[in-house]
Design an enzyme around this catalytic site. Structure first.
Site, mmCIF file in Angstrom:
data_model
loop_
_atom_site.group_PDB
_atom_site.id
_atom_site.type_symbol
_atom_site.label_atom_id
_atom_site.label_comp_id
_atom_site.label_asym_id
_atom_site.label_seq_id
_atom_site.Cartn_x
_atom_site.Cartn_y
_atom_site.Cartn_z
ATOM 1 N N LYS A 125 0.848 -1.182 0.000
ATOM 2 C CA LYS A 125 0.000 0.000 0.000
ATOM 3 C C LYS A 125 0.885 1.233 0.000
ATOM 4 O O LYS A 125 1.661 1.461 0.934
ATOM 5 C CB LYS A 125 -0.904 -0.016 1.234
ATOM 6 C CG LYS A 125 -1.846 1.172 1.294
ATOM 7 C CD LYS A 125 -2.843 1.028 2.417
ATOM 8 C CE LYS A 125 -3.731 2.243 2.505
ATOM 9 N NZ LYS A 125 -4.686 2.131 3.604
ATOM 10 N N ARG A 163 -10.785 9.690 1.618
ATOM 11 C CA ARG A 163 -10.651 10.376 2.909
ATOM 12 C C ARG A 163 -11.732 11.440 3.064
ATOM 13 O O ARG A 163 -12.181 11.708 4.172
ATOM 14 C CB ARG A 163 -9.249 10.975 3.046
ATOM 15 C CG ARG A 163 -8.193 9.882 3.158
ATOM 16 C CD ARG A 163 -6.778 10.432 3.246
ATOM 17 N NE ARG A 163 -5.790 9.360 3.147
ATOM 18 C CZ ARG A 163 -4.487 9.545 3.004
ATOM 19 N NH1 ARG A 163 -4.002 10.779 2.958
ATOM 20 N NH2 ARG A 163 -3.665 8.516 2.926
ATOM 21 N N LYS A 202 1.054 9.836 6.058
ATOM 22 C CA LYS A 202 1.135 8.393 6.337
ATOM 23 C C LYS A 202 2.442 7.772 5.836
ATOM 24 O O LYS A 202 2.541 6.565 5.685
ATOM 25 C CB LYS A 202 -0.092 7.694 5.740
ATOM 26 C CG LYS A 202 -1.419 8.187 6.331
ATOM 27 C CD LYS A 202 -2.599 7.293 5.964
ATOM 28 C CE LYS A 202 -3.876 7.719 6.683
ATOM 29 N NZ LYS A 202 -5.013 6.814 6.427
ATOM 30 N N GLU A 234 7.436 -6.994 1.162
ATOM 31 C CA GLU A 234 6.175 -6.935 1.917
ATOM 32 C C GLU A 234 5.282 -8.148 1.623
ATOM 33 O O GLU A 234 4.705 -8.728 2.542
ATOM 34 C CB GLU A 234 5.406 -5.644 1.591
ATOM 35 C CG GLU A 234 5.992 -4.378 2.208
ATOM 36 C CD GLU A 234 5.631 -4.215 3.685
ATOM 37 O OE1 GLU A 234 5.048 -5.141 4.283
ATOM 38 O OE2 GLU A 234 5.947 -3.156 4.258
ATOM 39 N N LYS A 285 -2.042 -1.562 -3.968
ATOM 40 C CA LYS A 285 -2.939 -0.406 -3.914
ATOM 41 C C LYS A 285 -2.128 0.867 -3.947
ATOM 42 O O LYS A 285 -1.167 0.958 -3.181
ATOM 43 C CB LYS A 285 -3.746 -0.501 -2.620
ATOM 44 C CG LYS A 285 -4.600 0.684 -2.297
ATOM 45 C CD LYS A 285 -5.230 0.494 -0.951
ATOM 46 C CE LYS A 285 -6.050 1.713 -0.601
ATOM 47 N NZ LYS A 285 -6.597 1.624 0.723
ATOM 48 N N SER A 292 -10.124 5.318 -4.937
ATOM 49 C CA SER A 292 -11.070 6.417 -5.132
ATOM 50 C C SER A 292 -10.571 7.446 -6.142
ATOM 51 O O SER A 292 -11.338 7.933 -6.967
ATOM 52 C CB SER A 292 -11.357 7.081 -3.794
ATOM 53 O OG SER A 292 -10.151 7.507 -3.171
ATOM 54 N N TYR A 328 -14.917 0.880 -7.354
ATOM 55 C CA TYR A 328 -16.195 1.547 -7.071
ATOM 56 C C TYR A 328 -17.130 1.468 -8.263
ATOM 57 O O TYR A 328 -18.323 1.743 -8.139
ATOM 58 C CB TYR A 328 -15.941 3.012 -6.688
ATOM 59 C CG TYR A 328 -15.078 3.131 -5.450
ATOM 60 C CD1 TYR A 328 -15.635 2.998 -4.189
ATOM 61 C CD2 TYR A 328 -13.702 3.292 -5.550
ATOM 62 C CE1 TYR A 328 -14.846 3.044 -3.055
ATOM 63 C CE2 TYR A 328 -12.892 3.349 -4.419
ATOM 64 C CZ TYR A 328 -13.481 3.217 -3.170
ATOM 65 O OH TYR A 328 -12.692 3.254 -2.053
#
Ligand code: PBG
Length: 348
Positions: A216, A226, A238, A254, A269, A295, A334
């Site tokens: 990510k 968000r 982040k 990872e 992502k 998004s 979405y």
């Protein structure tokens, strides 16, 4: 001594027209009709590859449009259930749920995330009751419930890794207890996959799967999400836990760690700006690979289409097909519902 018949003459190539060069390979031959194009298609995009992310809001009979994501709404549980039914009918096997909490229910410890009667847990129960076969995926991270807007626990201005793990485990247990089929840690704390696996197994939830947001990135493309959750970090960013967009070897590290710790599915992502990463991950592991078309990817296409710059459906299909081609088995998008409707109508 018998005389052999002469060997057959190789067929003569037709002579090129005078002055022209001769084309041996004509790739266009395979593209000349819809049937041929279907026969030679290398990648399929079906509703069965899609997961629909859904924003769950409090209240009843509520649907609230999200300005940054045209076509997406925050839905109260009754509408989430209706959407789940529709998705299942259209061949979409799974929903991924994200709760939208009012500010007064957020706190430093993300307490509401562990409430057995919390919004997300209620939504899971309602869905599993109404459409038992539909796979329900729940997000494991503190940010939707955190007054700090971070995925982990903030201690002295830093995101504390190890103290976050028990909080995530309790959250996952509450979700499993409500009936979640798959828990999906999106927090990027080190060691959380193994920690969750152990906690789930110890509590008897060996059947609950883990979809790890293994790769990510610290991405600008999460902006609309968000806004939808009002979950932007209240301070800082982040980057101390999400990955640097410059890195791909780190992505492989990872995923290896997460697979070793028990991840059933690994995820990359965002998706579209990271197709090379999806391909590398696909080659590195043998568990299913998911990609989250986030998004911002959705918003780019929707807003560009509204401005008259793009054909919305064509751009959506092309983007998602590219994500499949790169190696994703599963795509969170979405646009899942509108795509499934289109594909069912014989679109694509
Ligand atoms: C956070 C989380 C994020 C998304 C899913 N889970 C955003 C973030 O890391 O801030 C983003 C999904 C999207 O943009 O569609 N746990």
């Amino acid at each position: 001594m018998t005389t052999q018949p002469p060997p057959p003459r190789p067929p003569q190539r037709p002579r090129p027209p005078q002055g022209a060069f001769y084309l041996v390979e004509r790739p266009r031959r395979n593209r000349q009709s819809p049937g041929l194009r279907q026969l030679v298609r290398e990648t399929a995009l079906e509703p069965s590859h899609l997961v629909l992310p859904v924003f769950v809001a409090e209240g009843r009979d509520r649907r609230e449009p999200i300005a940054a994501m045209p076509g997406c709404e925050r839905l109260s549980i009754d509408h989430v259930v209706a959407l789940g039914r529709r998705a299942w009918q259209l061949g979409i096997p799974a929903l991924a749920l994200f709760p939208v909490l009012p500010e007064q229910r957020k706190d430093r410890l993300a307490t509401e995330s562990r409430n057995p009667e919390g919004l997300l847990q209620q939504a899971v129960r309602a869905l599993k009751q109404a459409v038992p076969e539909l796979v329900v995926i729940t997000d494991v991270a503190m940010d939707p419930y955190s007054s700090d807007g971070h995925d982990g626990l903030v201690e002295n201005g830093e995101i504390a890794n190890d103290p976050t793990l028990p909080i995530l485990a309790e959250m996952a247990l509450a979700q499993a207890q409500a009936g979640a089929d798959i828990v999906a840690p999106s927090d990027m704390m080190d060691g959380r996959v193994g920690f969750l696996r152990q906690a789930l197994d110890d509590a008897g939830y060996t059947r609950v799967g883990i979809l790890a947001y293994s790769v990510k990135y610290a991405s600008a493309f999460y902006g609309p999400f968000r806004q939808a959750l009002d979950s932007a970090p209240r301070h800082g960013d982040k980057q101390t836990y999400q990955m640097d967009p410059a890195n791909v070897r780190e992505a492989l590290r990872e995923v290896r760690l997460d697979v070793a710790q028990g991840a059933d599915i690994v995820m990359v992502k965002p998706a579209l700006p990271y197709l090379d990463v999806i391909a590398a991950v696909r080659a590195a592991v043998d568990v299913p690979v998911a990609a989250y078309s986030v998004s911002g990817e959705y918003a780019m296409i929707k807003h560009a289409a509204r401005a008259g710059a793009l054909d919305e459906q064509a751009a959506l299909l092309e983007s998602l097909l590219a994500i499949r081609r790169a190696g994703a088995d599963i795509i969170l998008t979405y646009a899942a519902l509108e795509l499934a409707e289109r594909l069912q109508g014989g679109g694509a």
